[in-house]
Every structure is written in structure tokens, then in C-alpha cells.
Design a protein around this motif. Structure first.
Motif, PDB file in Angstrom:
ATOM      1  N   UNK A 167       0.827  -1.197   0.000  1.00 10.16           N
ATOM      2  CA  UNK A 167       0.000   0.000   0.000  1.00 10.16           C
ATOM      3  C   UNK A 167       0.870   1.260   0.000  1.00 10.16           C
ATOM      4  N   UNK A 168       1.966   1.200  -0.734  1.00  7.62           N
ATOM      5  CA  UNK A 168       2.865   2.346  -0.783  1.00  7.62           C
ATOM      6  C   UNK A 168       3.546   2.337  -2.146  1.00  7.62           C
ATOM      7  N   UNK A 169       4.180   3.448  -2.468  1.00  7.05           N
ATOM      8  CA  UNK A 169       4.869   3.534  -3.746  1.00  7.05           C
ATOM      9  C   UNK A 169       6.069   4.447  -3.583  1.00  7.05           C
ATOM     10  N   UNK A 170       7.100   4.163  -4.358  1.00 11.26           N
ATOM     11  CA  UNK A 170       8.281   5.025  -4.271  1.00 11.26           C
ATOM     12  C   UNK A 170       8.003   6.412  -4.845  1.00 11.26           C
ATOM     13  N   UNK A 171       6.894   6.527  -5.571  1.00  7.52           N
ATOM     14  CA  UNK A 171       6.551   7.859  -6.074  1.00  7.52           C
ATOM     15  C   UNK A 171       6.046   8.757  -4.957  1.00  7.52           C
ATOM     16  N   UNK A 172       5.618   8.129  -3.875  1.00  9.62           N
ATOM     17  CA  UNK A 172       5.144   8.897  -2.722  1.00  9.62           C
ATOM     18  C   UNK A 172       5.894   8.346  -1.513  1.00  9.62           C
ATOM     19  N   UNK A 173       7.152   8.782  -1.362  1.00  9.51           N
ATOM     20  CA  UNK A 173       8.057   8.088  -0.441  1.00  9.51           C
ATOM     21  C   UNK A 173       7.593   8.077   1.016  1.00  9.51           C
ATOM     22  N   UNK A 174       6.699   8.987   1.384  1.00  8.70           N
ATOM     23  CA  UNK A 174       6.352   9.077   2.804  1.00  8.70           C
ATOM     24  C   UNK A 174       5.895   7.743   3.355  1.00  8.70           C
ATOM     25  N   UNK A 175       5.008   7.072   2.632  1.00  5.37           N
ATOM     26  CA  UNK A 175       4.402   5.859   3.178  1.00  5.37           C
ATOM     27  C   UNK A 175       5.350   4.659   3.194  1.00  5.37           C
ATOM     28  N   UNK A 176       6.479   4.756   2.479  1.00  3.66           N
ATOM     29  CA  UNK A 176       7.338   3.584   2.429  1.00  3.66           C
ATOM     30  C   UNK A 176       7.935   3.240   3.787  1.00  3.66           C
ATOM     31  N   UNK A 177       8.027   4.209   4.681  1.00  3.92           N
ATOM     32  CA  UNK A 177       8.542   3.911   6.020  1.00  3.92           C
ATOM     33  C   UNK A 177       7.440   3.468   6.973  1.00  3.92           C
TER      34      UNK A 177
END
Lengths: 676, 358
Positions: free
Chosen positions: A197-207
Motif C-alpha cells: 500500500x505504498x509507492x516510491x513515487x510517494x516516499x512518505x508511506x514507504x517507512x
């Protein structure tokens, strides 16, 4: 016996080290600094310790230890203020305290709840120290007995507390916990690095989302918004009932509960890798299960405060075992503590296996400095609790803007992204609706907190178990079903069975009236949609990264099943059934003079203005507008309060060397701190 | 306006820092040393150790504060630093192997370019691998006896510093199964102590403070170090552990392991980036030469302190601390890898662990 022959002189040396006026002076200084930092939600020990680090270099070891321990020790004590008074969980140590502490404050018994909490903290800290003094010399084998299957079982035991806190409709509690776990899996998977449920295009959620943000969003935002809508003081009728002596008496009446919860705290604290996240829930569950009349839990039961508070300070003591004996920090503040010890003196104190052999006196000094710091901190806290409790009699409209300010700042500190504040708002919305429709918020939070441990330990334990099974069947079985695992399994089953039987009487959200079908069904469908998307998303992870997809799939599947059954029930049952609980139908929220969205818009306004102007300018505008328009305060009062709020933020951030969220303006123009 | 002025003056009070105008004199200034990790990691420890020493040696004795900007495995902080331009020399950045590896592996999150930055100081470490006593008995200076043994290793992830040991064991033909998802090498050691993991490694300081006791007690058997770099860029025995063979020696003694060729070059490139030049301090692009020189001299002065060897033992051990041109060379070695070596590692990661970097 050999052991005690070395332990006793070391203990005497430790006391000789501690009982010097200058050491005690540093300890008190640390405690006072810790209190100053700790009353702010979301800052806590890590911020405080980082502040002290530059001074540690080459400092006399025992002085440095006194200063640091003074600061660390009081954080689980001082964060009780915000949990009890404002319903804001200051740190993971005080989440369970919110459940009954805040309702007590709303009944005007804040001083009682605070002093009961502090007395329990003090007692827990002391029990922890006594226990550790005896235990620390023999702790090593016990710690090593806790392998991955054992840790997984403890996490599951913590998760089983969902049964107690599930609320009137057990399936809703289960679904809330499942949703919490799914949200806990967002981001890069620990094991194989797949994105969920995350993407490197929106780095915030990757953590992934930070606990601070989820805790604040789930507990603090809904309460602040609700109180603000009602436009009254936290304590009903702005009156303070019971005084602080009552709290001490309450503790005395429940001293055995306090003893048991303290021991739970030390023992769970000893296990590395689990730390504080489960302890207060296990203690809370224990308090519920050992109370005859359970009807008051969630509405202001003092035992619900005494249990978790006794355990959370004891846990700090227990956490010293993995920290000092293995050099493995049990928490973020302990990690800094280890680093700081290496800077002390000539740098020859090194935590780790050699600590007991080479520095037993220092080890004991640490244990007892922690206990002493607890005593000093508690006495200070009790001394001021009567005065601080008066905050609950202030008209809430005057408190709310400052609480919005504090939680936004606290959220930003967790990752220093603007998105942190957005995430707070989004999670806050979830919290508001969970509360409105009587879905257990504690269950959601427990799910979130334990999502990562459950996933990590089950994957790792599975991998090692299959390795053992390949060697021989017997070795595999021995590994999975160790005696500790079996005992924990029995405890878990018993607690689930008892918990489900009791859950109906424990209303974490108080009485909630039921109403029409539409709104609850819409909310259910929204959750359902998220869960379906999350499951599809997890399913899209390639099979060779099975470790990254299996837990979201299983949890998502269970949650989905629970939600579908709920949906069928909702369709079949008549309006007015408990399943359609809705706070907007009757009660405080429904009668509130202000609407939900209008109230929430203020907070949204602060966030939007921050995005454009940066935090400090936005805050200034927000405070002035809010106080003038919503609180109808006269100009002089408005300006004074605004100035106080800004000054508080600047001094805090300045002293801790923190930045504020920048906005578009800051990207365009260079401004001096604090405007930058 | 009143509010704004008030806020500014309060802020000024809180900071108590007035800007000074002298050239390369940091009197009254605050130097921010940004670390792209959380307060709890090894880089935090490293920067916190050097910060007060640096403050003593810089002209004007500025306050040096360490700031943390964690996120996205340190790429967030590095991407941020990439966008910073030289202003007044009060910004310093600390990179580590975990920042260097994604750069070497073409991680999509990387938007930073090491060639833009100006290295002023670099330190390194070594690493030691060890086995449980049962399997350790089969090790005789070569890994030939370990080829049909299954081993378990607690790992933080195949694309981090653990890449170096995992690749080394693979080159030796050993069958090591990593259990991913642990946090920190301390957890790995604990897993080893519990008997769940059967092989482990620690960085030099971690080995000395934790694992050496296990070896003394007979519950662990040391296998090899990764070695160290000499002045000519050759791998030699680790000066901290002169009695232990380096991986190069073990590889040479093991059937099927080559100390030249693409696999070896790949291993060596990542080893250099992860160990001998693990932590590097940078100034932002556009920094004028006099500021660079000031920092270089300050770090050189730190290194020249008579008590430096003693106080730095847990930070840098017996490994060289590079300053100025040395730091530049170290950075160069840590951030360059041949395309063949890179392709080899990317292939191996995908094949063995299903890790794709795109």
C-alpha cells in the motif's frame, strides 16, 4: 553463592556511588528536565537524551548516568499528565492509561486519577528495582530462553487483549484490530523489501506510519474535536471532585493489583525486542480480569489506571536487562543511552556481556538511580498534580487551539515531514468515525502496535522452524513447543475465553445509542473497500517474496470475513440494534452546539495554512483567528494567549534544536529561524 | 506585526545565536551535522562522538549539533542534502554504507550524486564472521568442510551491509540461509546466542564488545575477517585482528573461490564501500576552498590529539581516519563500482533473494 559474594559488595559500592550530594543533585536536575520534556506528548526520552548527549563527552560516569537516568526515568511518569488530563497518549507507555484516566478527568476526578497513577508508577519502579537487584545476576539464561516462538506468543498474548477490549459487538472489535494490523503493514516489508500500500513515487508511506501519529490520531484528535464541539470544560460542570489523597488511598486499596502488574512489567520488559508496546495492554487486561464489577471500565475505573501505570515504570527497569547485559536496546531512548555510556569518562564502560563482570557496581548504580529517579519524579508530579488538574476546569475552547498546536508539532517531530501532519489528520478521521460508530479504538491501536512484531516473529520463527524440521521432526517440535510457549498458549486461550465473556460489559466508548442504518453501513463499506484493496495489493506481491505477503493476506482475509458477516447482520437486523451504535444519534455529541465538520475545519485550516506559510506563521494566524472567532475572546486576551503559545513552541523547539514544518513560502524565500 | 516581532525576539532569545561576519570564523555560529538516520543508530553515535571534538578545533569554537533526518533507509536525508547549496559553511552531512549501497545499486529512490559533494573526513571499520562450535570445528582455514552444511544467519536485509558477508559466503560455496528482518547486528548476535542462528558476523567494535566473550567461553568460533585495505588498495589482514585470516586468504584456500574476476571485484567494491570507507562527512556542493581547508585542518587536528587513539577506540578502532585528500580517495573508492561488478551483484540479489531494484 559465588555470585552473591560478588554481588553484595558491588551493591554496597553502588550505594556509596549514588549517595553523594552531587550525584543526587544531577539526578534531580535530570528529573526536572525530563519532566519539562515529558509533559509534551510525542517528545519524550529520545528528544531529551539527544539534548544531553553533547555534555556527556568525558563526563564523570556516575554524574552522567545520574543526569541521563533522571531524564529517562520520569518520561513514563510525566506523560501521564497528557493521557489523563487531555486524553492524549504521550507515549506508547501510557496508551492504556487513557482508557480510564481520561474518563475520570471528565468526571472531575483528575487529581485522584493522577495521584493514583503516580503512586502506582512509584511503586512499580521500586518493585522493579528490588526485583532486578536479585535477578540481574542470573538473568542471562532466562533472556536467552526467549527465542522467536516465545516472542511470537507474547505478541499474540498482547493481541488477545483485543478480546477484552472488543466492545459490545465482538466482530467489530476483531475487525478494528484487523484494520489496525493492516495499517501497520503499510510500507516496505522488513523481510523482503516489498512495498505494501505504498509507492516510491510517494516516499512518505514507504517507512510506514509512526506509532506517535497513530496514537494521537486515534485517541487525541477525536476527543479534542468532540470536546470542542460541546464547548465546555473537560471536567463536567468545571468542578474538581476528589483530591490527590483519594488517589493514594485508591492505590493502597489495590496494592496487590499494583504488585502483580509491576511484576508483569519487569518480566515483559526483560525480553528484548518487545519493549513497552504490549506491557500496558497486558496489565490492563489483567486489571479487567481480576476486577469483580467490570461495568466501570472505560468509564473511569481507577483500577484501569493503577494496572498499566504500575507496569510501565517497572518495565523501564526490566528493559535495563537486555540493554546492559546484551547491549541490545529495548527502546529508542535506551539505544541513545547505550551510545552515551560509551562517551562517559574515559569511555571504558561498555554495555554488553562484560558489563556484569567488569562493572557490576555501575550496573547496580544504574538500577538504583532509576528507582531513586522514580521517587523524586513521582513526588514532584504528585506535588503539582492538584494544580495542573485545574486545567480540566478551563473552558475547552481556550485549550483546544493549543492542543492542536501541540499534537501537530508532536506529529511533525516523529519524521519531520509535512506528510506527518497530514497523516495525523487522516488517522484522526479514522479515529473520529471509529469512536462515533463504537468500533473499539483500543483494539485498533493494539492491532497497529503488534502488527510488526507478529509479522516479523512469525516469519522468522517459521523459517527457523522449517530449518529445524529439515534436520529432524523432533528438533522442530522441540523448537516450536517449548515449555514457555505452551504456558503462554494456555494463558492466551484462557484470556481470550474470559475476555470474550466479559467484553460486553466493558464499553471503552461509554454508552452509545443506536440509530438508523445508513451511516454505520456507509462506514462499514468504506472500511471494507480499504481492506479489499489492501488484500489485492498484498496478493500482487510475487510469490518468491511470500514472507512479505502472507501476513497481510491472512490478517486481511480474517478482517474481510468479519466485515462481511457484519454487513449481513446489518442488512438483516432492524434499526436500533446495538450493531448500529452511532454517537451522533443521542448523547453529548448529538447535542453539541457545533457540528463535526465545522470543528474539524479549524484543524484542517491550520494544516493548510502550514502548507503555505510554514508552521509558525500559520500558527500565529490560527491562534488569533480561533480565539477571536470561535472563543470570542477580546483582543488583549487573544494576543496574550497567542504570544504565549508561540513563545512556548519556539522555546521548546529552540531548546531541543528542532525545526518547524516549512511551507511554500519558506521554499520561495529564506527566512530566519523560527520562520524558516 | 507585533506578534511576528515578538515571536522573532523570543526565538532569538531561545537560540542566543547572533550571526557573525568574519571569514571562516565560526564564532557564535551553530554548525548542523545532519545524519540521515535516527537518533539510535551507529551513525548517530559516530557523529555525536566527533561533534564536540570538531567544535574544539574549528576556528571560533562553534556549537556543533547533530541533527537527525531519518527515512527511506537514509535516502531521504541524502536527497535533501543533494539540494543544499553552500551558504556559510555551517552544514555538514554524514553518509554511511547504507547511503552508499543504494547509490551503487541504482536504487530508484536515489536522487543524490556523490560526485557533487565534498568529502572532508572518512572513517571505517572491519568485520568478523564466526560460527557455532559444532560447525566451527569443520573450518580449517578453508571453507571446504563447510560446503554441505546448512547454516542460518540473522540478517538486516540483503541490500545493506549484510550484502558483503552474504556474498562472501556464497563465493566460498557455503549454504547460508538468511533470516531477514532483524534490526541491528546486536539482534543477530542474540539470535546466534539463542542457538537459532548458526553463523553471524559483527563489525569490529561489536565483535570486541559482544562476540569476543562468546569465543572466550567456547560458544563461538571465529572464522575470518573481511580484511583491511593497505595504502595500495590491496586487501591485507585486519590490524585489529592480526591472528585471524582475511576472507581473501580463506577464499584462496577454498576450492572454487577465486580472488580475481568479476565476483571478486564486485565483492571488493562493496566491501570498500561498506567497511574501510563506511562513514564519510561531506560539505555541500559549491563550498569554497578556504572553508574546505578549515574543516580538513580541524579534522586533522582531532586526529592528532594525543588521546585520540584511546578515546576513539570504540569508534574507529585501529583503522585509519581519512582527512582531506585521503577522504577524497576513500569516497572515490566507496562510490565507484564497475558496471560488470554492479550487474553481477544485481543479478545475484535477484536470483538468490528475489530482490529486484528498479
Amino acid at each position: 553463592m559465588d555470585l552473591f559474594a560478588t554481588a553484595l559488595p558491588a551493591l554496597a559500592d553502588a550505594w556509596a556511588l549514588i549517595l553523594q550530594p552531587v550525584v543526587l543533585g544531577y539526578l534531580v536536575l535530570g528529573v526536572v528536565m525530563g519532566l519539562a520534556v515529558g509533559v509534551f506528548p510525542g517528545l519524550g526520552g529520545i528528544a531529551g537524551l539527544s539534548l544531553l548527549l553533547p555534555f556527556m563527552f568525558g563526563m564523570e560516569p556516575v554524574l552522567g548516568l545520574a543526569l541521563m537516568i533522571g531524564m529517562v526515568a520520569v518520561v513514563p511518569t510525566s506523560d501521564t499528565f497528557s493521557s489523563v488530563l487531555m486524553g492524549i497518549p504521550g507515549s506508547s507507555a501510557s496508551q492504556a492509561t487513557v482508557l480510564d484516566g481520561f474518563p475520570l478527568a471528565r468526571k472531575g476526578q483528575a487529581a485522584r486519577a493522577l495521584s493514583a497513577a503516580f503512586t502506582s508508577s512509584l511503586f512499580g519502579g521500586l518493585v522493579g528495582a528490588v526485583f532486578l537487584t536479585l535477578f540481574i545476576v542470573v538473568a542471562r539464561p532466562l533472556v536467552l530462553a526467549f527465542g522467536l516462538p516465545e516472542m511470537l506468543m507474547i505478541s499474540i498474548l498482547g493481541l488477545s487483549m483485543v478480546a477484552v477490549l472488543a466492545g459490545r459487538v465482538a466482530l467489530k472489535g476483531l475487525a478494528a484490530a484487523g484494520l489496525g494490523m493492516l495499517i501497520g503493514t503499510i510500507g516496505v516489508a522488513d523481510a523482503g523489501g516489498s512495498l505494501r500500500m505504498a509507492s516510491y513515487d510517494f516516499p512518505y508511506l514507504t517507512d510506514g506510519l509512526q506509532l506517535v501519529i497513530v496514537g494521537l490520531g486515534i485517541f487525541a484528535v477525536p476527543e479534542i474535536v468532540s470536546l470542542l464541539r460541546q464547548d465546555r470544560s473537560i471536567a463536567k460542570d468545571a468542578k474538581l471532585g476528589a483530591g490527590w489523597m483519594d488517589g493514594v488511598r485508591d492505590w493502597f486499596a489495590n496494592k496487590w493489583l499494583s504488585v502483580r502488574c509491576s511484576l508483569i512489567g519487569v518480566l515483559v520488559g526483560v525480553i528484548p525486542g518487545l519493549g513497552g508496546s504490549v506491557v500496558d495492554w497486558i496489565a490492563y487486561g489483567h486489571a479487567v480480569q481480576t476486577t469483580k464489577d467490570k461495568s466501570q471500565f472505560g468509564k473511569g475505573e481507577i483500577r484501569g489506571v493503577i494496572g498499566p501505570e504500575s507496569s510501565n515504570n517497572a518495565k523501564e527497569g526490566g528493559g535495563l536487562v537486555p540493554t546492559l547485559l546484551f547491549g541490545i536496546p529495548g527502546s529508542g531512548s535506551m539505544a541513545i543511552f547505550i551510545g552515551a555510556i560509551a562517551l562517559l569518562g574515559s569511555g571504558d564502560i561498555e554495555v554488553g556481556p562484560a558489563m556484569l563482570r567488569d562493572n557490576l557496581d555501575i550496573t547496580y548504580s544504574i538500577v538504583w538511580l532509576l528507582a531513586l529517579a522514580n521517587v523524586v519524579g513521582t513526588l514532584l508530579c504528585i506535588a503539582v498534580s492538584g494544580g495542573i488538574a485545574k486545567l480540566t476546569t478551563i473552558r475547552f475552547t481556550y485549550l483546544a487551539p493549543f492542543l492542536f498546536m501541540l499534537i501537530a508539532f508532536a506529529a511533525f517531530q516523529s519524521g519531520q515531514n509535512f506528510e506527518d501532519i497530514l497523516a495525523l489528520f487522516a488517522i484522526g478521521l479514522i479515529g473520529i468515525f471509529l469512536r462515533r460508530f463504537d468500533w473499539s479504538r483500543p483494539a485498533f491501536l493494539i492491532g497497529f502496535v503488534l502488527s510488526n512484531p507478529v509479522e516479523k516473529f512469525s516469519n522468522q520463527a517459521f523459517q527457523i522452524a522449517s530449518f529445524r524440521f529439515r534436520k529432524s521432526f523432533e528438533e522442530g517440535i522441540d523448537y516450536i513447543f517449548s515449555p514457555i510457549v505452551i504456558v503462554l498458549l494456555i494463558v492466551t486461550v484462557v484470556s481470550v475465553v474470559l475476555g470474550l465473556r466479559q467484553a460486553k460489559t466493558i464499553m471503552a466508548e461509554g454508552e452509545v445509542q443506536s440509530g438508523s442504518k445508513r451511516a454505520p453501513i456507509v462506514f462499514l463499506l468504506v472500511i471494507l473497500a480499504y481492506v479489499v484493496i489492501a488484500v489485492l495489493n498484498a496478493n500482487a506481491i510475487p510469490d518468491y517474496n511470500m514472507t512479505d505477503k502472507i501476513v497481510p493476506l491472512v490478517i486481511g482475509g480474517i478482517t474481510l470475513a468479519a466485515l462481511l458477516i457484519l454487513l449481513v447482520q446489518m442488512i438483516l437486523r432492524p434499526e436500533g440494534d446495538t450493531i448500529f451504535a452511532d454517537k451522533e444519534m443521542a448523547g453529548e455529541d448529538a447535542d453539541a452546539p457545533y457540528g463535526l465538520w465545522g470543528t474539524l475545519a479549524w484543524f484542517a485550516g491550520l494544516i493548510a495554512a502550514t502548507w503555505v506559510l510554514g508552521f509558525i506563521l500559520a500558527l500565529a494566524g490560527f491562534l488569533v483567528t480561533f480565539l477571536r472567532v470561535r472563543a470570542q475572546a477580546p483582543w488583549p486576551k487573544t494576543l496574550i494567549l497567542t504570544a504565549c503559545g508561540l513563545a512556548l513552541m519556539c522555546v521548546m523547539a529552540g531548546a531541543l534544536n528542532r525545526d518547524f514544518p516549512p511551507g511554500l513560502l519558506q521554499h520561495a524565500v529564506d527566512l530566519p529561524w523560527p520562520l524558516k | 506585526m507585533t506578534i511576528k516581532t515578538l515571536a522573532t525576539s523570543v526565538a532569538a532569545l531561545a537560540l542566543m545565536a547572533a550571526p557573525a561576519l568574519a571569514e571562516v570564523d565560526f564564532s557564535g555560529k551553530t554548525i548542523e551535522w545532519v545524519i540521515p538516520f535516527s537518533e539510535t543508530g551507529g551513525s548517530a553515535k559516530w557523529a555525536n562522538f566527533f561533534a564536540p571534538l570538531l567544535s574544539e578545533e574549528l576556528p571560533g569554537n562553534p556549537t556543533v549539533v547533530v541533527k537527525f533526518m531519518p527515512g527511506a533507509g537514509s535516502t531521504k536525508g541524502a536527497n535533501w542534502f543533494q539540494e543544499q547549496e553552500y551558504e556559510d559553511g555551517t552544514l555538514l552531512f554524514g553518509s554511511s554504507g547504507s547511503t552508499q549501497f543504494p547509490y551503487l545499486l541504482n536504487d530508484p529512490r536515489v536522487r543524490y550524486e556523490y560526485n557533487d559533494w565534498i568529502p572532508v573526513m572518512a572513517t571505517g571499520t572491519g568485520g568478523v564472521a564466526y560460527l557455532n562450535p559444532e560447525d566451527g570445528a569443520k573450518f580449517d582455514g578453508s571453507a571446504n568442510g563447510l560446503k554441505d552444511v546448512d547454516l542460518i544467519f540473522g540478517s538486516q536485509g540483503a541490500t545493506g551491509l549484510d550484502l558483503v558477508p552474504l556474498l562472501a559466503w556464497k563465493m566460498l560455496g557455503m549454504n547460508v540461509e538468511p533470516v531477514f528482518g532483524i534490526k541491528g547486528r546486536g539482534d543477530g548476535r542474540l539470535m546466534f546466542e539463542r542457538g537459532e542462528a548458526t553463523i553471524d558476523y559483527q563489525t569490529s567494535s561489536g565483535y570486541l564488545s559482544g562476540a569476543a566473550d562468546l569465543v572466550a567461553a567456547g560458544t563461538a568460533v571465529p572464522m575470518m575477517t573481511w580484511g583491511a585495505l593497505d595504502e595500495n588498495g590491496m586487501i591485507v589482514r585486519d590490524p585489529t585482528f592480526p591472528d585471524m585470516p582475511s576472507f581473501k586468504e580463506v577464499c584462496a584456500a577454498t576450492d572454487g573461490c577465486e580472488t580475481e574476476g568479476v565476483a571478486w571485484d564486485a565483492w571488493k567494491a562493496f566491501f570498500i564501500s561498506g567497511y574501510p570507507s563506511q562513514k564519510i562527512a561531506f560539505l555541500p556542493k559549491g563550498t569554497p576552498q578556504d572553508v574546505i581547508d578549515t574543516y580538513t585542518e580541524a579534522f586533522a587536528a582531532v586526529r592528532a590529539r594525543p588521546d585520540f587513539a584511546e578515546i576513539s577506540s570504540t569508534q574507529v578502532g585501529k583503522y585509519p581516519m581519512f582527512v582531506g585528500a585521503g577522504a577524497e580517495k576513500a569516497t572515490d573508492e566507496a562510490t565507484t563500482v564497475s558496471p560488470e561488478a554492479k550487474a553481477y551483484v544485481i543479478d545475484w540479489l535477484k536470483e538468490s533473494y528475489g530482490v529486484t531494484i528498479e
